[in-house]
Design an enzyme around this catalytic site. Structure first.
Site, PDB file in Angstrom:
ATOM      1  N   ARG A  62       0.696  -1.567  -0.247  1.00 13.10           N
ATOM      2  CA  ARG A  62      -0.226   0.149  -0.230  1.00 13.10           C
ATOM      3  C   ARG A  62       1.076   1.413  -0.493  1.00 13.10           C
ATOM      4  O   ARG A  62       0.573   2.833  -1.181  1.00 13.10           O
ATOM      5  CB  ARG A  62      -1.164   0.390   1.723  1.00 13.10           C
ATOM      6  CG  ARG A  62      -2.367   0.126   0.638  1.00 13.10           C
ATOM      7  CD  ARG A  62      -3.281   0.616   2.331  1.00 13.10           C
ATOM      8  NE  ARG A  62      -3.618  -1.250   2.554  1.00 13.10           N
ATOM      9  CZ  ARG A  62      -4.915  -1.367   1.486  1.00 13.10           C
ATOM     10  NH1 ARG A  62      -4.837  -0.368   0.528  1.00 13.10           N
ATOM     11  NH2 ARG A  62      -5.554  -1.975   1.941  1.00 13.10           N
ATOM     12  N   ARG A  66      -9.903   2.562  -2.355  1.00 13.21           N
ATOM     13  CA  ARG A  66      -8.014   2.078  -2.041  1.00 13.21           C
ATOM     14  C   ARG A  66      -8.613   3.133  -0.456  1.00 13.21           C
ATOM     15  O   ARG A  66      -8.630   3.819  -0.204  1.00 13.21           O
ATOM     16  CB  ARG A  66      -7.123   2.562  -2.208  1.00 13.21           C
ATOM     17  CG  ARG A  66      -6.929   1.818  -4.023  1.00 13.21           C
ATOM     18  CD  ARG A  66      -7.246  -0.107  -4.248  1.00 13.21           C
ATOM     19  NE  ARG A  66      -6.546  -0.357  -3.512  1.00 13.21           N
ATOM     20  CZ  ARG A  66      -6.628  -1.933  -3.174  1.00 13.21           C
ATOM     21  NH1 ARG A  66      -7.320  -2.009  -3.621  1.00 13.21           N
ATOM     22  NH2 ARG A  66      -5.717  -2.582  -3.111  1.00 13.21           N
ATOM     23  N   HIS A 113     -19.513  10.787   1.185  1.00 15.15           N
ATOM     24  CA  HIS A 113     -20.167   8.796   1.384  1.00 15.15           C
ATOM     25  C   HIS A 113     -21.644   9.049   1.176  1.00 15.15           C
ATOM     26  O   HIS A 113     -21.678   9.823   1.681  1.00 15.15           O
ATOM     27  CB  HIS A 113     -19.539   8.668   2.434  1.00 15.15           C
ATOM     28  CG  HIS A 113     -19.836   6.942   3.383  1.00 15.15           C
ATOM     29  ND1 HIS A 113     -19.638   6.966   2.900  1.00 15.15           N
ATOM     30  CD2 HIS A 113     -20.864   6.845   4.206  1.00 15.15           C
ATOM     31  CE1 HIS A 113     -19.561   5.254   4.127  1.00 15.15           C
ATOM     32  NE2 HIS A 113     -20.672   6.367   4.417  1.00 15.15           N
ATOM     33  N   GLU A 160     -25.799  14.254  -3.980  1.00 22.29           N
ATOM     34  CA  GLU A 160     -23.980  13.819  -3.911  1.00 22.29           C
ATOM     35  C   GLU A 160     -23.902  14.750  -4.852  1.00 22.29           C
ATOM     36  O   GLU A 160     -22.492  15.799  -4.369  1.00 22.29           O
ATOM     37  CB  GLU A 160     -23.262  12.910  -4.131  1.00 22.29           C
ATOM     38  CG  GLU A 160     -24.165  11.696  -2.874  1.00 22.29           C
ATOM     39  CD  GLU A 160     -23.264  10.584  -3.599  1.00 22.29           C
ATOM     40  OE1 GLU A 160     -21.863  10.517  -3.891  1.00 22.29           O
ATOM     41  OE2 GLU A 160     -24.042   9.268  -3.028  1.00 22.29           O
TER      42      GLU A 160
HETATM   43  C1  GRF Z   1     -21.151   7.505  -4.781  1.00 17.94           C
HETATM   44  O1  GRF Z   1     -22.196   7.108  -3.968  1.00 17.94           O
HETATM   45  C2  GRF Z   1     -20.179   7.884  -3.597  1.00 17.94           C
HETATM   46  O2  GRF Z   1     -20.857   8.241  -2.660  1.00 17.94           O
HETATM   47  C3  GRF Z   1     -19.289   6.768  -3.068  1.00 17.94           C
HETATM   48  O3  GRF Z   1     -19.026   5.879  -4.241  1.00 17.94           O
HETATM   49  C4  GRF Z   1     -19.519   6.504  -5.252  1.00 17.94           C
HETATM   50  C5  GRF Z   1     -18.772   7.180  -6.302  1.00 17.94           C
HETATM   51  O4  GRF Z   1     -19.971   7.218  -7.671  1.00 17.94           O
HETATM   52  N1  GRF Z   1     -17.625   7.283  -2.284  1.00 17.94           N
HETATM   53  P1  GRF Z   1     -19.536   7.712  -8.635  1.00 17.94           P
HETATM   54  O5  GRF Z   1     -17.745   7.201  -9.272  1.00 17.94           O
HETATM   55  O6  GRF Z   1     -18.825   9.793  -8.387  1.00 17.94           O
HETATM   56  O7  GRF Z   1     -20.671   7.771  -9.619  1.00 17.94           O
END
Ligand code: GRF
Length: 224
Positions: A75, A101, A119, A184
């Site tokens: 890593r 990762r 998240h 998001e």
């Molecule tokens: C999203 O749901 C984000 O919250 C999570 O991984 C996913 C990534 O989606 N961490 P994308 O590749 O941005 O469409």
């Protein structure tokens, strides 16, 4: 000096780290195109050379890099290679956007206060994977998403922005995921704007912005 001359404004050189489709990456790139946005997307880096988001970023004219974790002994070697790439591109901040990762305390320490993550849950509930399935199984009525600073502990760290998404009787993990993902795409650019503007002050787990954008907790009405 001509009246048109403007003082060059430094925009925070930001890297987006992805592993997959990159829909959040797209929302950040789109926001960064606004002339008053305080961050520029200077690099999209993926641990997977075939990540669809990487090809899309390249097509959008953004510098890209693939650092394949599988070719490194461990890593830390992988992360040192990423770090070198980030330094070559003079990166000042990182957005993790579906970067699959785990990061070592060493790497997280390099970017303390300068690396944020999105998240798909209202942290500190539902850390880890399969958040929508778990929220439905628990019967919660409010779900959502969170942008937070990255700390060594996974899916922890001071929260910058959250959006709350009501759960409906009809929801499946898939339908809920669609509505959460839409939020998001709203809160990640909002959080990057706050970080890039230098407005953020962290005190313990609390993030203060003292800005007019303090309405960063969004409650999204249910679908009609
Ligand atoms: C999203 O749901 C984000 O919250 C999570 O991984 C996913 C990534 O989606 N961490 P994308 O590749 O941005 O469409």
């Amino acid at each position: 000096m001509s009246a048109l001359a403007t003082r060059p404004v430094h925009r925070m050189r930001t890297a987006i780290l992805i592993s997959g489709r990159g829909s959040n990456m797209h929302s950040l790139i789109a926001a960064s195109r606004s002339p008053d946005f305080p961050a520029e997307i200077a690099l999209v880096l993926s641990n997977k050379a075939d990540a669809p988001g990487l090809a899309a970023a390249k097509a959008a004219g953004i510098a890209t890099a693939a650092v394949d974790h599988k070719i490194y002994a461990g890593r830390e070697e992988f992360e040192r290679s990423m770090q070198a790439m980030l330094e070559i591109h003079r990166i000042e901040a990182i957005c993790l956007a579906g970067f699959m990762r785990l990061l070592t305390p060493w790497f997280v320490g390099q970017w303390a206060g300068r690396m944020i993550n999105i998240h798909p849950a209202l942290l500190p509930s539902y850390r880890g994977l399969h958040t929508h399935e778990r929220a439905l199984a628990d019967g919660v009525k409010i779900h959502g998403c969170t942008v937070h600073f990255v700390v060594p502990e996974m899916d922890a760290g001071p929260v910058i922005a959250q959006a709350a998404v009501p759960v409906t009787d009809q929801d499946t993990p898939e339908t809920l995921a669609v509505r959460v993902l839409a939020q998001e795409h709203v809160i990640y650019p909002l959080a990057l704007r706050l970080l890039g503007s230098g407005a953020i002050r962290i005190d313990g787990n609390r993030v203060y912005t003292g800005s007019a954008e303090d309405g960063r907790v969004l409650v999204v009405p249910p679908p009609v």
